[in-house]
Design a protein around this motif. Structure first.
Motif, short mmCIF file in Angstrom:
data_model
loop_
_atom_site.label_atom_id
_atom_site.label_comp_id
_atom_site.label_asym_id
_atom_site.label_seq_id
_atom_site.Cartn_x
_atom_site.Cartn_y
_atom_site.Cartn_z
N THR A 195 0.83 -1.19 0.00
CA THR A 195 0.00 0.00 0.00
C THR A 195 0.88 1.25 0.00
O THR A 195 2.10 1.20 0.20
CB THR A 195 -0.91 0.02 1.22
OG1 THR A 195 -0.10 0.05 2.41
CG2 THR A 195 -1.78 -1.23 1.26
N GLU A 196 0.23 2.37 -0.20
CA GLU A 196 0.92 3.66 -0.19
C GLU A 196 1.63 3.90 1.14
O GLU A 196 2.79 4.36 1.17
CB GLU A 196 -0.11 4.75 -0.46
CG GLU A 196 0.39 6.16 -0.29
CD GLU A 196 -0.73 7.16 -0.37
OE1 GLU A 196 -1.05 7.78 0.67
OE2 GLU A 196 -1.31 7.31 -1.47
N TYR B 132 0.05 0.72 -7.04
CA TYR B 132 -1.23 1.42 -7.05
C TYR B 132 -1.01 2.88 -7.43
O TYR B 132 0.10 3.40 -7.30
CB TYR B 132 -1.91 1.37 -5.67
CG TYR B 132 -2.19 -0.01 -5.15
CD1 TYR B 132 -3.18 -0.81 -5.70
CD2 TYR B 132 -1.45 -0.52 -4.08
CE1 TYR B 132 -3.42 -2.08 -5.21
CE2 TYR B 132 -1.70 -1.78 -3.58
CZ TYR B 132 -2.68 -2.56 -4.15
OH TYR B 132 -2.91 -3.81 -3.67
N SER C 20 -0.90 6.50 -6.64
CA SER C 20 -0.71 7.24 -5.40
C SER C 20 -0.13 8.61 -5.73
O SER C 20 1.02 8.72 -6.16
CB SER C 20 0.21 6.48 -4.44
OG SER C 20 0.54 7.29 -3.33
N VAL D 99 -7.60 1.12 -6.05
CA VAL D 99 -6.96 1.46 -4.77
C VAL D 99 -7.89 1.11 -3.61
O VAL D 99 -7.46 0.55 -2.59
CB VAL D 99 -6.60 2.96 -4.75
CG1 VAL D 99 -6.11 3.35 -3.36
CG2 VAL D 99 -5.52 3.26 -5.77
N CYS E 185 -8.93 -3.27 -4.03
CA CYS E 185 -7.83 -4.03 -4.64
C CYS E 185 -8.08 -5.53 -4.59
O CYS E 185 -7.47 -6.27 -5.39
CB CYS E 185 -6.52 -3.69 -3.95
SG CYS E 185 -6.50 -4.07 -2.17
#
Length: 657
Positions: A99-100, A134, A136, A312, A315
């Protein structure tokens, strides 16, 4: 020019001052964490090490536990073990897209420790990996700021590298309605900083300097124009800034028109953005409504950006990924766009066999190497599907690919041998994993037999395969025999077809009529009168035996049904008798007394007169109802008086039951 370069460096340092302050804060926090860890008690350290060992043991048992990976990374960071922390992050990244938050945490830790160019290059590699997982905006902004911070004595090369990062960031997230404006503003500020370095210190301005300033101003105007053509939140402030910047004569008159058009589009999509803001993070329906609206508008780049935003928040939705890749394959048809999306899709949803199948077909469509297709297939097989059907569908997709790689008009022995080995491997894999249910209808073996018969002209091998199919529990199934006969009729000879039908008539038990019909039709098309009569004779004799067996089965079933009915009747009778015995004598007497009073009421309610045939009412005689009874009647009354209540009670009990 040297003074100009020095001034540019100073301005760039000012422009990224916020970024540097953030880095410093992170570094201080990181050091404070280390200090807290050093100052902690031995018991806390022991507990932390025990927790790390427990998490590592859990991952050794099952490495696909996402939450355990996150917990282990947090524990390792708290312990200050940098090498183990790096290894664990690499391991998690190899299994899952991050993830971010996880990427930013990792990258900022490495940025704080990077001093040499080699270490900074390693950070760039992390950024490149991060932006692929993703969409971001925060990651792209961090990447651009890091690139600005690396600007040194290279001058124009460093500027070009930063512009390249910004352009890629704009392509990826510049259409993001709620966050995209941040990237545009950072890009403009970067170009404005460069413009400041070009301003002369004195009144002496060379022609070359004027051209450079003019080019830079046009570059900034172009960024303004591009941003104002995109519907973004708070775009009114951007337009006001555009009007305040630069001279009026240098402005493009079309900017106002482009801005009005984008602003009108923003009003249309604002309700969808508000719905997304209010919705839960994993709500797919809101995104689908938004996407359907953009589909009607017909702007592929906006639709792609919206799909990226949906991914996002969703997912783990295989359906959302399938819709995304299907749209790309139908509308864009660009391998550099589609293949990375497929790769990300199967990393997020490795349990979806449809995504793996689509990925394999896309690799073939865009002429990827056979080794790449094989590698993806092996990865998919290791993903661990939940059913045999999914494994079989994946094997069939890979077998399709291998079959299409063979050019039958050229030398193909090596590729054909690979195809045969793969057929064997696929069949064995399904049988070993799921038994006969792995490929219940033997689709893979049927496929293999067709290849041998049609392309290899090897009917002996095809017959051998079909004999294996029949002995895998399909000997009595008419449908399998019909499939075999169709293959024999298409690529074999009449002699083997007749033998096959004769075997089928003797073996089939579920639908022999279909075999008989197919056999007679074949003799009509191919045989003589004698051959047709022979077939008919064999069919009649076999059908007679089958009919006798069917009658016996019907009689046996009828006998069993009758026995079951008798058993149920006996059970009901026993239940009734038991219920009657359970009734108390008091309730029986109560029922009898109630019946007696009802009879007395009926007698009392009778009229005291009769009507003759002329309609006259004639009073009853005194002895008509209560006269002297005959001796036999009196005797009956006397003998039954004691058991009257019992008789009434039994009748009432039977009625109740």
């Amino acid at each position: 020019m040297a003074d100009s370069a020095i001034r540019m460096e100073n301005v760039i340092d000012v422009s990224v001052d916020e970024c540097e302050m953030e880095k410093t804060t992170i570094a201080i926090n990181y050091n404070e964490d280390d200090g807290d860890s050093d100052d902690s008690s031995d018991e806390d350290e022991s507990g932390l090490l025990t927790e790390i060992e427990k998490l590592e043991a859990t991952l050794q048992t099952n490495p696909y536990l996402y939450d355990i990976h996150v917990a282990l990374i947090a524990a390792l960071k708290k312990s200050g073990n940098l090498e183990k922390l790096r290894r664990q992050r690499e391991q998690m990244s190899s299994l899952f897209p991050l993830t971010e938050v996880l990427w930013l945490d990792w990258i900022r830790d490495e940025m704080n420790l990077s001093v040499s160019d080699v270490e900074k290059d390693a950070v760039v590699v992390l950024f490149e990996r991060a932006v692929k997982d993703y969409l971001s905006v925060e990651l792209w902004l961090e990447y651009a700021q890091f690139s600005i911070g690396r600007m040194g004595s290279s001058g124009e090369n460093d500027i070009c590298r930063c512009r390249e990062v910004f352009e890629r960031a704009i392509v990826a997230g510049g259409l993001h309605v709620s966050k995209g404006s941040v990237l545009w503003e950072a890009y403009r500020e970067f170009e404005k900083a460069i413009l400041m370095t070009l301003q002369p210190l004195d009144s002496d301005v060379t022609a070359e300097r004027e051209q450079a300033i003019s080019r830079q101003c046009n570059r900034i105007l172009n960024i303004f124009k591009r941003q104002l053509s995109v519907p973004l939140l708070e775009m009114e402030k951007t337009y006001e800034e555009f009007e305040d910047w630069g001279s009026v004569e240098k402005r493009d008159p079309n900017v106002k028109f482009v801005y009005n058009k984008a602003h009108a589009k923003l009003k249309k999509i604002t309700p969808f953005e508000e719905a997304l803001f209010r919705a839960e993070p994993s709500t797919e329906s809101v995104y689908r409504n938004y996407i359907n609206f953009e589909m009607q508008e017909g702007e592929p780049t906006r639709i792609q950006c919206l799909y990226e935003r949906a991914i996002v928040d969703n997912c783990l939705s295989s359906l959302m990924w399938e819709e995304y890749v299907n749209y790309l394959e139908v509308q864009l048809k660009i391998s550099d766009v589609i293949l990375p999306v497929y790769e990300r899709a199967v990393r997020n949803c490795p349990w979806s066999v449809k995504l793996w199948q689509g990925y394999l077909r896309a690799l073939e469509r865009y002429n990827e190497s056979s080794d790449k297709v094989k590698e993806v297939t092996e990865t998919a097989l290791a993903a661990g599907f939940s059913s045999a059907d999914e494994f079989r569908e994946l094997w069939l997709t890979y077998l399709d690919f291998l079959r299409r790689q063979i050019n039958w008009n050229q030398d193909h022995d090596e590729v054909l041998e690979l195809l045969r080995r793969t057929f064997e491997k696929a069949h064995k894999h399904l049988i070993d994993g799921f038994g006969l249910d792995g490929d219940f209808n033997c689709l893979i073996l049927q496929y293999w037999a067709r290849i041998e018969a049609k392309y290899c002209k090897n009917m002996e091998k095809a017959r051998e395969i079909w004999n294996d199919i029949l002995h895998l529990g399909h000997m009595q199934k008419a449908q399998m025999w019909l499939e075999y006969s169709n293959l024999e009729k298409a690529f074999g000879n009449a002699k083997h077809v007749r033998k096959l039908f004769a075997r089928a008539m003797q073996s089939t038990s579920d639908w022999p009529e279909s075999i008989a019909e197919a056999w007679l039709n074949f003799e009509r098309d191919e045989g003589t009168l004698e051959q047709w009569e022979v077939a008919l004779s064999k069919i009649k004799s076999r059908m007679k035996i089958i009919q006798e067996k069917r009658l016996q089965a019907v009689e046996q079933n009828a006998t069993e049904e009758e026995a079951e009915k008798l058993k149920k009747t006996e059970t009901v009778r026993q239940n009734v008798d038991g219920y009657a015995k359970c009734l108390g004598s008091r309730s029986l007497k109560r029922v009898a007394m109630k019946r007696k009073f009802e009879d007395l009421n009926e007698q009392t309610a009778k009229p005291n007169f009769t009507t003759d045939r002329d309609g006259f009412k004639i009073p009853r005689m005194p002895n008509q109802d209560r006269g002297v009874h005959k001796p036999s009647q009196r005797k009956l009354e006397t003998s039954s008086k004691g058991s009257f209540e019992k008789q009434i009670g039994r009748a009432s009990c039977r009625e109740r039951v």
